[in-house]
Design an enzyme around this catalytic site. Structure first.
Site, PDB file in Angstrom:
ATOM      1  N   ASP A  46      -0.824   4.354  -6.409  1.00 18.85           N
ATOM      2  CA  ASP A  46       0.462   4.203  -6.206  1.00 18.85           C
ATOM      3  C   ASP A  46       1.563   5.369  -6.557  1.00 18.85           C
ATOM      4  OD1 ASP A  46       1.056   1.293  -4.696  1.00 18.85           O
ATOM      5  OD2 ASP A  46      -0.833   1.285  -5.995  1.00 18.85           O
ATOM      6  N   GLN A  51      -6.356  -9.010  -3.147  1.00 15.73           N
ATOM      7  CA  GLN A  51      -6.300  -7.906  -1.767  1.00 15.73           C
ATOM      8  C   GLN A  51      -7.465  -7.435  -1.719  1.00 15.73           C
ATOM      9  OE1 GLN A  51      -3.877  -8.095  -4.477  1.00 15.73           O
ATOM     10  NE2 GLN A  51      -2.254  -6.775  -4.054  1.00 15.73           N
ATOM     11  N   ASN A  97      -2.453   2.568 -10.503  1.00 13.14           N
ATOM     12  CA  ASN A  97      -3.156   1.915  -9.354  1.00 13.14           C
ATOM     13  C   ASN A  97      -2.979   0.369  -9.885  1.00 13.14           C
ATOM     14  OD1 ASN A  97      -4.282   2.090  -6.603  1.00 13.14           O
ATOM     15  ND2 ASN A  97      -6.108   1.323  -7.580  1.00 13.14           N
ATOM     16  N   LYS A  98      -3.565  -0.249  -8.779  1.00 11.56           N
ATOM     17  CA  LYS A  98      -3.663  -1.805  -8.917  1.00 11.56           C
ATOM     18  C   LYS A  98      -4.373  -2.197 -10.154  1.00 11.56           C
ATOM     19  CE  LYS A  98      -3.188  -6.168  -7.946  1.00 11.56           C
ATOM     20  NZ  LYS A  98      -1.704  -6.703  -8.081  1.00 11.56           N
ATOM     21  N   GLY A 120       0.805  -1.273  -0.215  1.00 13.65           N
ATOM     22  CA  GLY A 120       0.067   0.117  -0.123  1.00 13.65           C
ATOM     23  C   GLY A 120       0.797   1.385   0.077  1.00 13.65           C
ATOM     24  N   ALA A 121       0.522   2.276  -0.852  1.00 10.76           N
ATOM     25  CA  ALA A 121       1.223   3.395  -1.089  1.00 10.76           C
ATOM     26  C   ALA A 121       1.950   4.124   0.184  1.00 10.76           C
ATOM     27  CB  ALA A 121       0.890   4.262  -2.214  1.00 10.76           C
ATOM     28  N   ARG A 158       9.978  -1.904  -4.716  1.00 13.83           N
ATOM     29  CA  ARG A 158       8.471  -1.759  -5.606  1.00 13.83           C
ATOM     30  C   ARG A 158       8.518  -0.550  -6.400  1.00 13.83           C
ATOM     31  NH1 ARG A 158       2.955  -3.598  -3.843  1.00 13.83           N
ATOM     32  NH2 ARG A 158       3.106  -4.149  -5.968  1.00 13.83           N
TER      33      ARG A 158
END
Length: 380
Positions: free
Chosen positions: A253, A212, A263-264, A65-66, A98
């Site tokens: 992110d 998630q 994002n994801k 998580g950012a 990451r």
């Protein structure tokens, strides 16, 4: 002893275990993490004694998580300094763990800058380590405060866009207290709506391939007493078509200077669906997620995850047979395309909500002005 900054808002978390905390046992300082790969079946902690252990925890998504990655990165630098390791080497390893999540680099650089400044000012290694730890604790505290402000701004925006309450919100991946020093980003807005009696239903994408949403967001929603329903990612279209979604709320992110949002993976299709069905698509993230050095979405480095995350299924306490430690669901040797993120262009984003307020429409100028506020400038 336990780091008291890690206890901020603990009574409001879905689990009694802080997601991250600094401790100083007799054998030396450690960073203790809630292992998110073991949720929701087990609440297990990981103890990191050095930066390399934290790097592995980041890569395995035990910590993720950012905003939380920024906090973890800062504590990782402080841990290296306190333990007498090469701080620059540790910082480089942490930043590379990451590459898409800009908050990780922000946290690492903030603690490293504090460490260097202390040394340059004549401090010894002990004082420099203390300075790095102070920077990490400050970032941790600020993120908790930012989370509360984002929730307030996000709820106000929902009230403006969707007067009357009864919101049916679709979210993707996980953006609650498990990714933050506080109660999260996008999930914190949904939680604020729930507490205000304005949340009718939280739709939770399971979020392939690591689930998630199913493992973490549903876990947080259940612990918070929210009305929620889990769906497969590819069921979102039918949900929109049935008129069951009032707004989409996601985290981020990295946000490029032009407002493009990484994002994801799976977020971009939701933005396309939302635009077609005239549903607000709202991104909630702290200003530290905005990267002015990344000019546009095409410049965002998208992390590629291992193929076995797609070709195998992994579940806790289940016998495994695949090369990646999971149960094979595809023929041996199958190649997999497995980007961790996708990028949504700014024209598909209704609004970006930060702790400093919301911008809509999303433009490079509006984003730059938002991030140039005095509060952001003082926090570096």
């Amino acid at each position: 002893m336990a780091d008291q900054y890690a206890q901020t808002g603990e009574d409001k978390r879905p689990t009694g275990i802080p997601v991250i905390r600094w401790e100083e046992p007799p054998e030396g300082p450690v960073l203790v993490l809630l292992d998110q790969t073991r949720l929701p079946t087990e609440e297990v902690e990981l103890v990191c004694t050095d930066a390399s252990a934290l790097v592995e925890a980041i890569r395995s998504l035990a910590v993720r998580g950012a905003p939380l990655l920024g906090i973890a990165g800062a504590y990782g630098v402080a841990l290296a300094a306190a333990r007498g390791f090469d701080v620059d080497e540790a910082a480089s390893a942490l930043e590379a763990a990451r590459p898409t999540a800009v908050n990780l680099s922000v946290g690492v650089r903030r603690a490293r800058s504090a460490h260097r400044a202390a040394l340059a000012g004549g401090g010894d290694t002990r004082q420099a380590a203390a300075a790095a730890l102070a920077a990490a604790r400050a970032l941790h505290r600020e993120d908790a405060e930012a989370s509360a402000r984002m929730a307030g701004h996000g709820l106000a925006l929902l009230d403006e866009l969707l007067p009357g309450g009864g919101h049916r919100i679709l979210t993707h991946c996980n953006s609650g207290s498990l990714v933050s020093g506080g109660e999260g980003t996008a999930f914190a807005v949904a939680l604020a709506a729930h507490r205000a009696g304005q949340l009718r239903r939280l739709w939770v994408d399971e979020t392939r391939p690591l689930l998630q949403g199913a493992r973490l967001t549903a876990y947080e929603a259940a612990r918070s007493g929210m009305a929620y329903t889990l769906l497969t990612d590819n069921a979102a279209g039918s949900l929109f078509a049935a008129g069951e979604v009032d707004a989409v709320l996601i985290g981020a992110d990295r946000i490029a200077a032009d407002g493009s949002v990484a994002n994801k993976v799976g977020s971009y299709p939701l933005a396309v669906l939302a635009r077609y069905h005239h549903v607000p698509f709202i991104v909630v993230a702290p200003v530290t997620t905005v990267d002015p050095d990344t000019p546009d979405g095409a410049s965002i480095e998208v992390e590629q995850r291992p193929g076995h995350e797609v070709t195998e299924l992994t579940a806790p306490q289940v016998s495994v047979a695949g090369a990646g430690g999971g149960t094979p669901v595809a023929p041996l040797g199958t190649q997999a395309y497995n980007p961790a993120f996708d990028v949504t262009p700014p024209e598909l984003v209704t609004a970006i909500v930060t702790e400093e307020g919301a911008i809509s429409p999303v433009t490079a100028q509006a984003l730059a002005e938002l991030c140039a506020t005095p509060r952001h400038a003082t926090h570096g």
